[in-house]
Scaffold this motif. Structure first.
Motif, PDB file in Angstrom:
ATOM      1  N   THR A  21       6.612  17.540 -62.720  1.00 34.90           N
ATOM      2  CA  THR A  21       5.598  17.511 -61.660  1.00 34.90           C
ATOM      3  C   THR A  21       6.095  16.626 -60.527  1.00 34.90           C
ATOM      4  O   THR A  21       6.378  15.445 -60.726  1.00 34.90           O
ATOM      5  CB  THR A  21       4.267  16.976 -62.210  1.00 34.90           C
ATOM      6  OG1 THR A  21       3.847  17.823 -63.295  1.00 34.90           O
ATOM      7  CG2 THR A  21       3.193  16.991 -61.132  1.00 34.90           C
ATOM      8  N   LEU A  22       6.185  17.214 -59.322  1.00 33.23           N
ATOM      9  CA  LEU A  22       6.781  16.518 -58.182  1.00 33.23           C
ATOM     10  C   LEU A  22       5.918  16.696 -56.940  1.00 33.23           C
ATOM     11  O   LEU A  22       5.330  17.759 -56.733  1.00 33.23           O
ATOM     12  CB  LEU A  22       8.176  17.076 -57.887  1.00 33.23           C
ATOM     13  CG  LEU A  22       9.222  16.996 -59.006  1.00 33.23           C
ATOM     14  CD1 LEU A  22      10.449  17.818 -58.629  1.00 33.23           C
ATOM     15  CD2 LEU A  22       9.609  15.541 -59.268  1.00 33.23           C
ATOM     16  N   ARG A  53       8.795  25.722 -55.156  1.00 36.36           N
ATOM     17  CA  ARG A  53       7.379  26.038 -55.125  1.00 36.36           C
ATOM     18  C   ARG A  53       6.715  25.666 -56.440  1.00 36.36           C
ATOM     19  O   ARG A  53       7.374  25.549 -57.480  1.00 36.36           O
ATOM     20  CB  ARG A  53       7.151  27.535 -54.859  1.00 36.36           C
ATOM     21  CG  ARG A  53       8.020  28.159 -53.786  1.00 36.36           C
ATOM     22  CD  ARG A  53       8.001  27.431 -52.480  1.00 36.36           C
ATOM     23  NE  ARG A  53       6.662  27.215 -51.965  1.00 36.36           N
ATOM     24  CZ  ARG A  53       6.404  26.481 -50.881  1.00 36.36           C
ATOM     25  NH1 ARG A  53       7.370  25.886 -50.230  1.00 36.36           N
ATOM     26  NH2 ARG A  53       5.163  26.343 -50.471  1.00 36.36           N
ATOM     27  N   ASP A  54       5.420  25.506 -56.403  1.00 38.23           N
ATOM     28  CA  ASP A  54       4.656  25.304 -57.629  1.00 38.23           C
ATOM     29  C   ASP A  54       4.818  26.537 -58.520  1.00 38.23           C
ATOM     30  O   ASP A  54       4.574  27.666 -58.085  1.00 38.23           O
ATOM     31  CB  ASP A  54       3.175  25.088 -57.286  1.00 38.23           C
ATOM     32  CG  ASP A  54       2.331  24.825 -58.523  1.00 38.23           C
ATOM     33  OD1 ASP A  54       2.663  23.899 -59.272  1.00 38.23           O
ATOM     34  OD2 ASP A  54       1.343  25.555 -58.732  1.00 38.23           O
ATOM     35  N   GLY A  55       5.267  26.333 -59.763  1.00 39.84           N
ATOM     36  CA  GLY A  55       5.496  27.448 -60.668  1.00 39.84           C
ATOM     37  C   GLY A  55       6.929  27.941 -60.724  1.00 39.84           C
ATOM     38  O   GLY A  55       7.251  28.827 -61.520  1.00 39.84           O
ATOM     39  N   VAL A  68       8.453  23.982 -62.481  1.00 39.91           N
ATOM     40  CA  VAL A  68       8.126  22.988 -61.464  1.00 39.91           C
ATOM     41  C   VAL A  68       6.625  23.034 -61.188  1.00 39.91           C
ATOM     42  O   VAL A  68       6.057  24.120 -61.008  1.00 39.91           O
ATOM     43  CB  VAL A  68       8.912  23.248 -60.158  1.00 39.91           C
ATOM     44  CG1 VAL A  68       8.503  22.268 -59.066  1.00 39.91           C
ATOM     45  CG2 VAL A  68      10.412  23.175 -60.433  1.00 39.91           C
ATOM     46  N   ARG A  69       5.991  21.879 -61.144  1.00 39.35           N
ATOM     47  CA  ARG A  69       4.563  21.777 -60.841  1.00 39.35           C
ATOM     48  C   ARG A  69       4.362  20.911 -59.604  1.00 39.35           C
ATOM     49  O   ARG A  69       5.034  19.896 -59.426  1.00 39.35           O
ATOM     50  CB  ARG A  69       3.792  21.173 -62.019  1.00 39.35           C
ATOM     51  CG  ARG A  69       3.952  21.917 -63.337  1.00 39.35           C
ATOM     52  CD  ARG A  69       3.446  23.338 -63.238  1.00 39.35           C
ATOM     53  NE  ARG A  69       3.605  24.067 -64.496  1.00 39.35           N
ATOM     54  CZ  ARG A  69       3.624  25.383 -64.574  1.00 39.35           C
ATOM     55  NH1 ARG A  69       3.503  26.129 -63.482  1.00 39.35           N
ATOM     56  NH2 ARG A  69       3.772  25.975 -65.751  1.00 39.35           N
ATOM     57  N   ALA A  70       3.436  21.303 -58.759  1.00 35.04           N
ATOM     58  CA  ALA A  70       3.105  20.517 -57.564  1.00 35.04           C
ATOM     59  C   ALA A  70       2.182  19.374 -57.954  1.00 35.04           C
ATOM     60  O   ALA A  70       1.134  19.596 -58.572  1.00 35.04           O
ATOM     61  CB  ALA A  70       2.442  21.399 -56.512  1.00 35.04           C
ATOM     62  N   ALA A  71       2.563  18.158 -57.608  1.00 30.18           N
ATOM     63  CA  ALA A  71       1.768  16.980 -57.958  1.00 30.18           C
ATOM     64  C   ALA A  71       0.577  16.829 -57.025  1.00 30.18           C
ATOM     65  O   ALA A  71       0.608  17.274 -55.870  1.00 30.18           O
ATOM     66  CB  ALA A  71       2.643  15.728 -57.889  1.00 30.18           C
ATOM     67  N   ASP A  72      -0.482  16.203 -57.526  1.00 29.35           N
ATOM     68  CA  ASP A  72      -1.583  15.810 -56.652  1.00 29.35           C
ATOM     69  C   ASP A  72      -1.093  14.705 -55.718  1.00 29.35           C
ATOM     70  O   ASP A  72      -0.409  13.767 -56.156  1.00 29.35           O
ATOM     71  CB  ASP A  72      -2.765  15.284 -57.477  1.00 29.35           C
ATOM     72  CG  ASP A  72      -3.517  16.395 -58.194  1.00 29.35           C
ATOM     73  OD1 ASP A  72      -3.290  17.568 -57.861  1.00 29.35           O
ATOM     74  OD2 ASP A  72      -4.316  16.073 -59.095  1.00 29.35           O
ATOM     75  N   GLU A  73      -1.421  14.809 -54.450  1.00 33.33           N
ATOM     76  CA  GLU A  73      -1.014  13.811 -53.469  1.00 33.33           C
ATOM     77  C   GLU A  73      -2.053  13.747 -52.352  1.00 33.33           C
ATOM     78  O   GLU A  73      -2.897  14.640 -52.224  1.00 33.33           O
ATOM     79  CB  GLU A  73       0.359  14.152 -52.912  1.00 33.33           C
ATOM     80  CG  GLU A  73       0.484  15.555 -52.327  1.00 33.33           C
ATOM     81  CD  GLU A  73       1.932  15.873 -51.969  1.00 33.33           C
ATOM     82  OE1 GLU A  73       2.500  15.150 -51.122  1.00 33.33           O
ATOM     83  OE2 GLU A  73       2.492  16.821 -52.547  1.00 33.33           O
ATOM     84  N   PRO A  74      -2.036  12.695 -51.538  1.00 38.94           N
ATOM     85  CA  PRO A  74      -3.034  12.582 -50.474  1.00 38.94           C
ATOM     86  C   PRO A  74      -2.917  13.723 -49.463  1.00 38.94           C
ATOM     87  O   PRO A  74      -1.837  14.000 -48.938  1.00 38.94           O
ATOM     88  CB  PRO A  74      -2.691  11.240 -49.816  1.00 38.94           C
ATOM     89  CG  PRO A  74      -1.945  10.480 -50.855  1.00 38.94           C
ATOM     90  CD  PRO A  74      -1.170  11.504 -51.618  1.00 38.94           C
ATOM     91  N   ARG A 134      -7.076  13.961 -52.998  1.00 39.26           N
ATOM     92  CA  ARG A 134      -5.777  14.212 -53.609  1.00 39.26           C
ATOM     93  C   ARG A 134      -5.790  15.609 -54.216  1.00 39.26           C
ATOM     94  O   ARG A 134      -6.729  15.983 -54.920  1.00 39.26           O
ATOM     95  CB  ARG A 134      -5.470  13.164 -54.686  1.00 39.26           C
ATOM     96  CG  ARG A 134      -5.311  11.760 -54.145  1.00 39.26           C
ATOM     97  CD  ARG A 134      -5.009  10.780 -55.268  1.00 39.26           C
ATOM     98  NE  ARG A 134      -3.731  11.073 -55.922  1.00 39.26           N
ATOM     99  CZ  ARG A 134      -2.548  10.646 -55.491  1.00 39.26           C
ATOM    100  NH1 ARG A 134      -2.482   9.883 -54.394  1.00 39.26           N
ATOM    101  NH2 ARG A 134      -1.427  10.957 -56.132  1.00 39.26           N
ATOM    102  N   ALA A 135      -4.753  16.371 -53.920  1.00 41.44           N
ATOM    103  CA  ALA A 135      -4.655  17.743 -54.417  1.00 41.44           C
ATOM    104  C   ALA A 135      -3.205  18.194 -54.293  1.00 41.44           C
ATOM    105  O   ALA A 135      -2.423  17.594 -53.541  1.00 41.44           O
ATOM    106  CB  ALA A 135      -5.576  18.675 -53.621  1.00 41.44           C
TER     107      ALA A 135
END
Length: 204
Positions: A21-22, A53-55, A68-74, A134-135
């Motif tokens: 997760t990045l 990309r996410d996934g 690869v997963r998209a991390a929650d961020e501001p 955050r998302a």
């Protein structure tokens, strides 16, 4: 350490044995070291190419596959009505050449971007309701990105929405008039060259 060196096609039916997760900033890089969600040390060693990309699926030199997963961020999510209001918001934010994620559902549309007081003020002036939270931030790579078509992302409430992005940040819109001026100058120079060539022929 698993060395992830190969991008798999989006249509691949391969099964991942782990994930990493990045945030978006790191997913733009082709080389980095990280710890997988399963606690394993991994190294990403990719040729320069599209943003992860996410996934996305990556294969290690030893054959293991990692998702690869998209991390929650501001982020800031600007919500508005679907249709002209959302189109106007996308147009004006897009002229700033910032990364944008765009989506919507039956209740309204949204545009998501990293926190930026200038963009937030612009969105508010256009009537959008702003939410700081955050998302995952996974904007579309753009129409001309290699090997990637349309992508989907999570909406404010977890639903899916379409996304759109621009490459880098500027504080000025496009200048189509400048481009037209260059083309006109090229046409004038070519015509001038032909006239000069014809005059030389008549002299001889």
């Amino acid at each position: 350490m698993w060395k992830l060196t190969e991008r798999l096609e989006a249509t691949s039916d391969a099964t991942a044995v782990d994930s990493v997760t990045l945030p978006f900033e790191l997913r733009m890089r082709g080389r980095l070291k990280a710890t997988s969600d399963g606690g394993r040390e991994i190294g990403i060693f990719l040729d320069r190419g599209p943003v992860l990309r996410d996934g996305a699926l990556l294969r290690a030199e030893t054959g293991e596959i990692v998702a690869v997963r998209a991390a929650d961020e501001p982020v800031v999510t600007a919500t508005t009505a679907v249709g002209l209001a959302q189109a106007r918001l996308c147009y004006h934010l897009g002229n700033r050449h910032v990364q944008l994620a765009i989506g919507g559902n039956g209740e309204g549309g949204w545009v998501r971007f990293p926190p930026d007081h200038v963009l937030e003020a612009l969105a508010a002036r256009l009537g959008a309701t702003l939410e700081h939270h955050r998302a995952p931030f996974d904007p579309e790579p753009g129409a001309y990105a290699e090997g990637h078509g349309h992508s989907h992302g999570s909406g404010p409430g977890g639903g899916e929405g379409h996304e759109h992005s621009h490459g880098h940040s500027h504080d000025h819109p496009h200048d189509p008039v400048h481009g037209q001026g260059q083309r006109h100058a090229q046409v004038y120079d070519f015509q001038h060259h032909l006239s000069h060539r014809d005059s030389l022929k008549h002299e001889h």
